[in-house]
Write a protein that holds these residues in place. Structure first.
Motif, PDB file in Angstrom:
ATOM      1  N   VAL A 199       0.841  -1.203   0.000  1.00 52.06           N
ATOM      2  CA  VAL A 199       0.000   0.000   0.000  1.00 52.06           C
ATOM      3  C   VAL A 199       0.876   1.253   0.000  1.00 52.06           C
ATOM      4  O   VAL A 199       0.623   2.211  -0.741  1.00 52.06           O
ATOM      5  CB  VAL A 199      -0.947   0.000   1.218  1.00 52.06           C
ATOM      6  CG1 VAL A 199      -1.600   1.369   1.404  1.00 52.06           C
ATOM      7  CG2 VAL A 199      -2.019  -1.073   1.054  1.00 52.06           C
ATOM      8  N   ILE A 200       1.924   1.239   0.838  1.00 47.77           N
ATOM      9  CA  ILE A 200       2.811   2.404   0.932  1.00 47.77           C
ATOM     10  C   ILE A 200       3.674   2.541  -0.324  1.00 47.77           C
ATOM     11  O   ILE A 200       3.814   3.641  -0.875  1.00 47.77           O
ATOM     12  CB  ILE A 200       3.705   2.291   2.185  1.00 47.77           C
ATOM     13  CG1 ILE A 200       2.848   2.355   3.457  1.00 47.77           C
ATOM     14  CG2 ILE A 200       4.761   3.398   2.205  1.00 47.77           C
ATOM     15  CD1 ILE A 200       3.594   1.991   4.717  1.00 47.77           C
ATOM     16  N   PRO A 207     -10.021   2.208  -1.739  1.00 48.96           N
ATOM     17  CA  PRO A 207     -10.372   1.042  -0.917  1.00 48.96           C
ATOM     18  C   PRO A 207     -10.495  -0.262  -1.720  1.00 48.96           C
ATOM     19  O   PRO A 207     -10.126  -1.330  -1.219  1.00 48.96           O
ATOM     20  CB  PRO A 207     -11.704   1.424  -0.274  1.00 48.96           C
ATOM     21  CG  PRO A 207     -12.208   2.587  -1.051  1.00 48.96           C
ATOM     22  CD  PRO A 207     -11.013   3.287  -1.584  1.00 48.96           C
ATOM     23  N   GLU A 208     -10.979  -0.188  -2.942  1.00 50.13           N
ATOM     24  CA  GLU A 208     -11.122  -1.397  -3.753  1.00 50.13           C
ATOM     25  C   GLU A 208      -9.761  -1.953  -4.158  1.00 50.13           C
ATOM     26  O   GLU A 208      -9.547  -3.167  -4.182  1.00 50.13           O
ATOM     27  CB  GLU A 208     -11.977  -1.115  -4.996  1.00 50.13           C
ATOM     28  CG  GLU A 208     -13.446  -0.894  -4.703  1.00 50.13           C
ATOM     29  CD  GLU A 208     -14.075  -2.053  -3.936  1.00 50.13           C
ATOM     30  OE1 GLU A 208     -13.818  -3.221  -4.309  1.00 50.13           O
ATOM     31  OE2 GLU A 208     -14.807  -1.798  -2.960  1.00 50.13           O
ATOM     32  N   GLN A 209      -8.837  -1.059  -4.454  1.00 49.80           N
ATOM     33  CA  GLN A 209      -7.476  -1.501  -4.780  1.00 49.80           C
ATOM     34  C   GLN A 209      -6.776  -2.089  -3.562  1.00 49.80           C
ATOM     35  O   GLN A 209      -6.044  -3.075  -3.662  1.00 49.80           O
ATOM     36  CB  GLN A 209      -6.672  -0.333  -5.350  1.00 49.80           C
ATOM     37  CG  GLN A 209      -7.141   0.131  -6.720  1.00 49.80           C
ATOM     38  CD  GLN A 209      -6.311   1.284  -7.262  1.00 49.80           C
ATOM     39  OE1 GLN A 209      -5.392   1.769  -6.614  1.00 49.80           O
ATOM     40  NE2 GLN A 209      -6.639   1.731  -8.469  1.00 49.80           N
ATOM     41  N   ILE A 210      -7.004  -1.455  -2.411  1.00 51.98           N
ATOM     42  CA  ILE A 210      -6.425  -1.982  -1.159  1.00 51.98           C
ATOM     43  C   ILE A 210      -6.985  -3.370  -0.873  1.00 51.98           C
ATOM     44  O   ILE A 210      -6.253  -4.288  -0.500  1.00 51.98           O
ATOM     45  CB  ILE A 210      -6.723  -1.025   0.017  1.00 51.98           C
ATOM     46  CG1 ILE A 210      -5.937   0.275  -0.144  1.00 51.98           C
ATOM     47  CG2 ILE A 210      -6.357  -1.691   1.353  1.00 51.98           C
ATOM     48  CD1 ILE A 210      -6.259   1.333   0.893  1.00 51.98           C
ATOM     49  N   LYS A 211      -8.286  -3.525  -1.054  1.00 56.72           N
ATOM     50  CA  LYS A 211      -8.937  -4.819  -0.826  1.00 56.72           C
ATOM     51  C   LYS A 211      -8.321  -5.896  -1.723  1.00 56.72           C
ATOM     52  O   LYS A 211      -8.092  -7.029  -1.281  1.00 56.72           O
ATOM     53  CB  LYS A 211     -10.435  -4.692  -1.087  1.00 56.72           C
ATOM     54  CG  LYS A 211     -11.242  -5.930  -0.719  1.00 56.72           C
ATOM     55  CD  LYS A 211     -12.745  -5.686  -0.864  1.00 56.72           C
ATOM     56  CE  LYS A 211     -13.253  -4.691   0.141  1.00 56.72           C
ATOM     57  NZ  LYS A 211     -14.737  -4.565   0.110  1.00 56.72           N
ATOM     58  N   ILE A 233      -9.344  -4.916   7.653  1.00 56.99           N
ATOM     59  CA  ILE A 233      -7.967  -4.616   7.255  1.00 56.99           C
ATOM     60  C   ILE A 233      -7.943  -3.482   6.229  1.00 56.99           C
ATOM     61  O   ILE A 233      -7.061  -2.621   6.260  1.00 56.99           O
ATOM     62  CB  ILE A 233      -7.273  -5.873   6.683  1.00 56.99           C
ATOM     63  CG1 ILE A 233      -7.219  -6.978   7.741  1.00 56.99           C
ATOM     64  CG2 ILE A 233      -5.845  -5.541   6.226  1.00 56.99           C
ATOM     65  CD1 ILE A 233      -6.768  -8.326   7.199  1.00 56.99           C
ATOM     66  N   THR A 234      -8.932  -3.470   5.335  1.00 54.54           N
ATOM     67  CA  THR A 234      -9.029  -2.408   4.327  1.00 54.54           C
ATOM     68  C   THR A 234      -9.168  -1.041   4.993  1.00 54.54           C
ATOM     69  O   THR A 234      -8.484  -0.074   4.621  1.00 54.54           O
ATOM     70  CB  THR A 234     -10.233  -2.649   3.390  1.00 54.54           C
ATOM     71  OG1 THR A 234     -10.060  -3.889   2.712  1.00 54.54           O
ATOM     72  CG2 THR A 234     -10.341  -1.530   2.359  1.00 54.54           C
ATOM     73  N   GLN A 238      -6.431   2.018   4.785  1.00 54.27           N
ATOM     74  CA  GLN A 238      -6.801   3.346   4.287  1.00 54.27           C
ATOM     75  C   GLN A 238      -6.215   4.428   5.196  1.00 54.27           C
ATOM     76  O   GLN A 238      -5.713   5.452   4.713  1.00 54.27           O
ATOM     77  CB  GLN A 238      -8.317   3.485   4.224  1.00 54.27           C
ATOM     78  CG  GLN A 238      -8.965   2.871   2.987  1.00 54.27           C
ATOM     79  CD  GLN A 238     -10.450   3.151   2.940  1.00 54.27           C
ATOM     80  OE1 GLN A 238     -11.257   2.451   3.544  1.00 54.27           O
ATOM     81  NE2 GLN A 238     -10.821   4.206   2.238  1.00 54.27           N
ATOM     82  N   LYS A 239      -6.279   4.194   6.502  1.00 53.44           N
ATOM     83  CA  LYS A 239      -5.711   5.156   7.462  1.00 53.44           C
ATOM     84  C   LYS A 239      -4.190   5.200   7.328  1.00 53.44           C
ATOM     85  O   LYS A 239      -3.584   6.277   7.345  1.00 53.44           O
ATOM     86  CB  LYS A 239      -6.116   4.772   8.884  1.00 53.44           C
ATOM     87  CG  LYS A 239      -7.611   4.876   9.145  1.00 53.44           C
ATOM     88  CD  LYS A 239      -7.968   4.411  10.546  1.00 53.44           C
ATOM     89  CE  LYS A 239      -9.474   4.452  10.769  1.00 53.44           C
ATOM     90  NZ  LYS A 239      -9.855   3.957  12.108  1.00 53.44           N
TER      91      LYS A 239
END
Length: 295
Positions: A199-200, A207-211, A233-234, A238-239
């Motif tokens: 993510v970083i 959020p969909e990409q993170i998921k 976890i998503t 995001q945070k």
């Protein structure tokens, strides 16, 4: 006469100045700071200090306290009130190390939070180059220990950590522990770390990409997650994506954790290899028995 008197005074002043600089002066060692839970008694503080390798009767290390109200500020809403409790017990010693040393954590009487979980979480709050010991005089979960760790680090460095980063780090610690109860603490820590790194590194905020990253990483690690776990976890990631974290800092600070995770993987592969050899030998034996009896 006047000149002789002036010379004597000058010599005396010089001797005083020289002696001042030669006499050892005891300064507090601000590279190390200890935070005690405010509700510990003197005997318990002495016991915990021994875990830190410190004699309270003969130390210049700054000693500060962390209260239950301070712990509650970061844990409220993340864990039930009964878990937070009404007393501050967890304590910590933080030693600031030279740049590039990374973060290491050691624990004593901490039963729920692992050293790996602590390491992963403190780096989210931008703690760096520090040796950390979290301890208690008797077994405690350790969920509140981050507050003392952060306070000690801030005191030792003279730099305030971002409040949002500290809150997110506490949430990461709790969520990792909860997930660990379902899939194991080591697997949960590895999953959280790998997802966080992606993510970083890719600066993902959607959020969909993170998921999708979570699903992919879980698949790579052979971990089955429920929809609820993925959503949780998503939200956390995001945070984390908004904290302006640097992937190089994360990687360099967590060398100790990465080494331990790599060792676990290597050990698992070795076990799998041994089991496969045993299965191959058994299959070979079965084939021979079949051949003997014409089966």
């Amino acid at each position: 006469m006047f000149i002789h008197s002036l010379l004597r005074r000058s010599i005396s002043l010089t001797i005083i100045i020289v002696c001042f600089f030669l006499v050892p002066v005891a300064y507090a060692d601000t590279s190390q700071v200890i935070t005690f839970g405010a509700d510990l008694n003197s005997e318990q503080k002495t016991l915990v200090a021994r875990k830190f390798g410190v004699n309270l009767q003969d130390t210049a290390i700054p000693l500060i306290e962390v209260t239950n109200a301070e712990e509650r500020r970061y844990l409220q809403g993340l864990v039930p009130n009964k878990v937070i409790g009404s007393r501050a017990i967890s304590s910590a010693m933080v030693e600031v190390l030279p740049a590039g040393s990374g973060v290491t954590v050691e624990t004593h009487n901490i039963t729920w939070v692992t050293t790996d979980m602590f390491e992963n979480a403190v780096v989210t709050a931008k703690v760096k180059d520090a040796r950390i010991i979290a301890a208690a005089p008797f077994p405690v979960s350790g969920t509140a220990a981050l507050t003392g760790i952060f306070k000690a680090f801030e005191t030792a460095t003279g730099q305030k950590l971002d409040e949002e980063s500290k809150k997110t780090a506490n949430e990461e610690l709790v969520r990792t522990g909860e997930l660990g109860e379902a899939i194991g603490k080591e697997k949960a820590t590895e999953l959280m770390l790998k997802v966080k790194e992606r993510v970083i590194a890719d600066k993902v905020t959607d959020p969909e990409q993170i998921k999708q990253i979570i699903i992919n990483v879980a698949g790579d690690l052979n971990i089955n997650l429920t929809p609820a776990q993925i959503d949780q976890i998503t939200q956390l990631m995001q945070k984390i994506s908004k904290l302006d974290l640097n992937i190089r800092d994360i990687s360099s600070q967590l060398q100790d954790l990465k080494t331990k995770l790599d060792d676990v993987v290597a050990q698992n592969e070795e076990v799998k290899s041994i089991l496969q050899q045993i299965l191959d030998a058994l299959n070979g034996l079965i084939e021979k028995i079949r051949a003997w009896f014409g089966l």
